[in-house]
Structures are given as C-alpha cells and as structure tokens.
Design an enzyme around this catalytic site. Sequence first.
Site: not given
Ligand code: G3P
Length: 224
Positions: A86
């Site tokens: 990533k």
């Molecule tokens: O994998 C990255 C992503 O899904 C992060 O999610 O909820 O932290 O914005 P969030």
Amino acid sequence: MKFFLDTADLAEIEEAASWGAIAGVTTNPTLYAKIGGKLSDFHNHIKRICELVDGPVSAESVAMERNEIVRDGLELAAIAPNVVVKVPTMVEGLAATKELAAHGVPVNMTLCFSVPQALLAARAGARYISPFIGRFDDISDDGLAQVESIVEALGNYDFSESTVNGERIEVIAASVRSAHHVTQCALMGADIATVPVGVLKKMVQHPLTDAGLESFMKDWEKVQ
Ligand code: G3P
C-alpha cells in the site's frame, strides 16, 4: 463485487473468512496501532494475516521518499506471495509505484480522493486504487460521488500497458462506514469494498429477516 476486510485484527479476519465473505484484507498504520501492534512484529503479523486469507493482503509502507518506499515495498512483498504494497497517493508514492510495478510487485494506491489522483495512480502502474468515502463525508463532502467519478474515469481508458502483466486495475472503495456505502459502490461498479467487521455484520442484517425468523421459530414451536 468482492469484499476485503479492513482490519489488522486476526480474530476478526478468521471469523469473517469462516463466513466465506472476504476475498482479501487491507491494513493501514492506524489499524495496526489499534490492535496494539509493534513495529518489531509488523512483518510477522502480516505473514499471519497472509496465512489466514486466500487473497490479497495490503500492507502499507510508511516511508516518505521513493527509494525508501521501494525498499520497504520489496521487503513487504517478500513476506508472502499475496502481499500487496500500500502506497500513499503522492509524487514520491507514484515514483515508487512505477518502480515496484517494474519489479512485478502489486501496489494498492491509497489515500486517493480525486479523479486526477486515480488516473496518475493508474498510469504509474497501481494494481488497486483506493478512493476513501467516509473521510469525504467527515468534511461534509460527497465521498460516494468521488468513487462514482473514479470508476467512470478509469473505465474510459486502457491502462494495461502500465500495469504488471497487463492486469486490470481494480477500484477498492475504502473508508466504508455503512452498508449503504456498500450498496452504492456496488451500483457504481466498484470492484471491491474494503469494510470493517462492523459494516460486514450490518450487511448481513435486515429487520425483515429478523422478524421472519422470529415468526418461523414461533410457528415451529406449534408443531412440536
Ligand atoms: O483502509 C483505509 C480506510 O478504509 C480507512 O477508513 O474509516 O479510517 O477513514 P477510515
């Protein structure tokens, strides 16, 4: 549409994998910190996830400079054949993605918030592109609209010359906060949604299913 689990929690991964629900896992530094992960155990932890899941497992490089990201990426990719590196969408990230792709390493370009970013990620050779939904919603903007635009824009072009072995780029809808997000992403044609286990559980639920089940159980008692 495929589902990835957005977590670094081994118990959650094992449980969701037992439902036949997940085709991969995505992690990020926040998710690893959330489970109390330590830097010294990071590679081992990714290895354990790779053993639990028969599919791509995204592990993020936290380096900021292209050569460091590439070095990190090559080390991560050596952990298991299903590791996907990533890399954040930024200039150094694009340069590193180009090089990692040249080494045959699949890259998931993350923190993608716009069509131009997604197009550049595709040109650099990313295998997956992760537009974030919820974080747009957090700033009172429309995250779903961005996913829709990115899916449409990428679909207008052939990026097979840039990608490893001419593989098709897949859009991973990320920062998914609700089952509604999943529905909308599926209608837009996003290839994958990476979801936290809480959202995965919500996806299974429906009040009419609960009500129907309750009445079936009651009626079944009558025939005992
Ligand atoms: O994998 C990255 C992503 O899904 C992060 O999610 O909820 O932290 O914005 P969030």
